[in-house]
Design an enzyme around this catalytic site. Structure first.
Site, PDB file in Angstrom:
ATOM      1  N   SER A 188       0.801  -1.347  -0.143  1.00 14.13           N
ATOM      2  CA  SER A 188       0.177  -0.023   0.043  1.00 14.13           C
ATOM      3  C   SER A 188       0.665   1.303   0.054  1.00 14.13           C
ATOM      4  CB  SER A 188      -0.716   0.032   1.250  1.00 14.13           C
ATOM      5  OG  SER A 188      -0.026  -0.015   2.203  1.00 14.13           O
ATOM      6  N   TYR A 238      -4.161   1.087   3.971  1.00 12.28           N
ATOM      7  CA  TYR A 238      -5.279   0.126   3.685  1.00 12.28           C
ATOM      8  C   TYR A 238      -5.791  -0.621   4.985  1.00 12.28           C
ATOM      9  CZ  TYR A 238      -4.167  -0.363  -1.284  1.00 12.28           C
ATOM     10  OH  TYR A 238      -3.802  -0.152  -2.758  1.00 12.28           O
ATOM     11  N   GLY A 239      -4.794  -0.545   6.025  1.00 10.80           N
ATOM     12  CA  GLY A 239      -5.277  -1.249   6.965  1.00 10.80           C
ATOM     13  C   GLY A 239      -6.467  -1.164   7.951  1.00 10.80           C
ATOM     14  N   CYS A 244       2.709  -7.193   1.512  1.00 12.16           N
ATOM     15  CA  CYS A 244       1.835  -6.309   2.190  1.00 12.16           C
ATOM     16  C   CYS A 244       0.742  -7.487   3.128  1.00 12.16           C
ATOM     17  CB  CYS A 244       0.897  -5.388   1.377  1.00 12.16           C
ATOM     18  SG  CYS A 244      -0.319  -4.523   2.504  1.00 12.16           S
ATOM     19  N   THR A 300      -1.904  -7.101   4.849  1.00 18.49           N
ATOM     20  CA  THR A 300      -3.349  -6.601   4.615  1.00 18.49           C
ATOM     21  C   THR A 300      -3.782  -7.118   3.401  1.00 18.49           C
ATOM     22  OG1 THR A 300      -2.821  -4.672   6.134  1.00 18.49           O
ATOM     23  CG2 THR A 300      -4.761  -4.700   4.937  1.00 18.49           C
ATOM     24  N   CYS A 351       3.158  -6.309  10.168  1.00 18.70           N
ATOM     25  CA  CYS A 351       2.771  -5.327   9.021  1.00 18.70           C
ATOM     26  C   CYS A 351       4.148  -4.774   8.460  1.00 18.70           C
ATOM     27  CB  CYS A 351       2.179  -4.216   9.525  1.00 18.70           C
ATOM     28  SG  CYS A 351       2.087  -2.756   8.575  1.00 18.70           S
ATOM     29  N   THR A 352       4.554  -4.907   7.102  1.00 15.70           N
ATOM     30  CA  THR A 352       5.906  -4.642   6.366  1.00 15.70           C
ATOM     31  C   THR A 352       6.122  -3.226   6.893  1.00 15.70           C
ATOM     32  OG1 THR A 352       4.673  -4.228   4.559  1.00 15.70           O
ATOM     33  CG2 THR A 352       5.705  -6.374   4.803  1.00 15.70           C
ATOM     34  N   HIS A 353       5.458  -2.316   7.128  1.00 18.29           N
ATOM     35  CA  HIS A 353       5.806  -1.007   7.612  1.00 18.29           C
ATOM     36  C   HIS A 353       6.527  -1.216   9.022  1.00 18.29           C
ATOM     37  CE1 HIS A 353       2.742   0.284   4.698  1.00 18.29           C
ATOM     38  NE2 HIS A 353       3.189   1.659   4.860  1.00 18.29           N
TER      39      HIS A 353
HETATM   40  N1  DGL Z   1       2.396  -2.674   4.868  1.00 21.71           N
HETATM   41  C1  DGL Z   1       0.993  -3.006   5.029  1.00 21.71           C
HETATM   42  C2  DGL Z   1       0.697  -4.399   5.720  1.00 21.71           C
HETATM   43  O1  DGL Z   1       1.917  -5.384   5.812  1.00 21.71           O
HETATM   44  C3  DGL Z   1      -0.316  -2.330   5.214  1.00 21.71           C
HETATM   45  C4  DGL Z   1      -0.192  -1.165   5.649  1.00 21.71           C
HETATM   46  C5  DGL Z   1      -1.590  -0.216   5.585  1.00 21.71           C
HETATM   47  O2  DGL Z   1      -1.707   0.134   4.569  1.00 21.71           O
HETATM   48  O3  DGL Z   1      -2.529  -0.246   6.633  1.00 21.71           O
HETATM   49  O4  DGL Z   1      -0.079  -4.938   6.194  1.00 21.71           O
END
Ligand code: DGL
Length: 275
Positions: free
Chosen positions: A17, A48-49, A79, A81, A192-194
């Site tokens: 995302s 997106y989450g 991602c 999500t 979450c990859t962030h």
């Molecule tokens: N980086 C994403 C994940 O691993 C989503 C973050 C988001 O857009 O909320 O879930």
């Protein structure tokens, strides 16, 4: 053995995302330096989450189909999500395309935990998905482990704004992680990859009181295995470290900062609209 269906010199497509998938791209660059990479983000619509499932599904599908339209030889949904929402549908629709998804590393978390109490920090969408709930039920039963799941509300927004190392992130992490520490959690799954980009804040807040589980390196290995299985790995004489193509719906600004300052990769950028 599967016959190759695409050229070994075609790029690998990576989708998230926003900036989060760059934490996986970083691992891929180390493991597979000869692969050409296209990174597609939807910074205009991230996060997106906290969106309803139907929105996550249509946005993620459109992004992945854009990458498929670029002739990628393999697709990585970097991602959690998006993976939870669309990976099954995508695999059914494109059965010949190697597709790798990511999911919270709760099995490695259960194996690493001494207290058998594991925290999971992920988006609300991932945590409520059927895919995650099914995974959780299986691991919980098999490993006799307790999981404390917490939605990381507000974290992705701050990371997208370039504030991964900030007092605002520290405050949210204190709020989300202190109850886990009080319950005896000794292992935290970054679902979450962030979140790997918050490493400095996580170390400040946790002061080594929890082991961190990030699946980025394992996902890069899984991609390498898939490419090999499909005879699609880059040729041994391909140049290493070709500039990464970075494309975003809306602005590329958050990506540019991360790629240049943190990853120190050469890249070419473009902003598009899918409407
Ligand atoms: N980086 C994403 C994940 O691993 C989503 C973050 C988001 O857009 O909320 O879930």
């Amino acid at each position: 053995m599967l016959a190759p269906v695409r050229s070994t010199s075609a790029p690998v497509g990576i989708f998230d995302s926003g900036v989060g998938g760059l934490s996986v791209l970083r691992e891929i660059r180390v493991l597979l330096p000869r692969e050409q990479l296209i990174y597609f983000a939807d910074c205009g619509n991230a996060p997106y989450g906290s969106r309803p499932d139907a929105e996550v599904q249509s946005l993620s599908m459109a992004a992945c189909e854009w990458l498929i339209g670029q002739g990628v030889k393999a697709l990585l949904l970097a991602c959690n999500t998006a993976t939870a929402q669309i990976v099954a549908g995508l695999r059914a629709k494109y059965p010949k395309l190697p597709i790798v998804g990511v999911e919270p590393g709760i099995k490695p978390g259960a194996l690493a935990s001494q207290t058998k109490k594991v925290g999971v920090l992920a988006t609300a969408s991932t945590l409520s998905s059927t895919k995650f709930q099914t995974l959780l039920a299986g691991v919980r039963e098999h490993h006799h482990c307790e999981f404390l799941c917490q939605a990381g509300l507000g974290l992705v927004e701050l990371i997208e704004q370039g504030k991964a190392d900030s007092p605002e992130v520290d405050a949210l992490l204190h709020r989300y992680l202190e109850p886990m520490l009080e319950s005896g959690v000794d292992t935290l799954v970054l679902g979450c990859t962030h979140y790997p980009f918050m490493d400095a804040a996580l170390h400040r807040v946790l002061a080594q009181r929890m082991r961190l589980i990030d699946t980025g390196p394992a996902v890069a290995k899984q991609l390498a295995r898939k490419l090999e299985e499909h005879h699609l790995g880059a040729n041994a004489d391909a140049a290493e470290g070709a500039p990464v193509r970075i494309v975003s719906i809306g602005t590329v600004a958050p990506l540019r900062g991360m790629v240049q300052e943190l990853l120190r990769l050469e890249a070419v950028y473009s902003e598009i609209s899918l409407a």
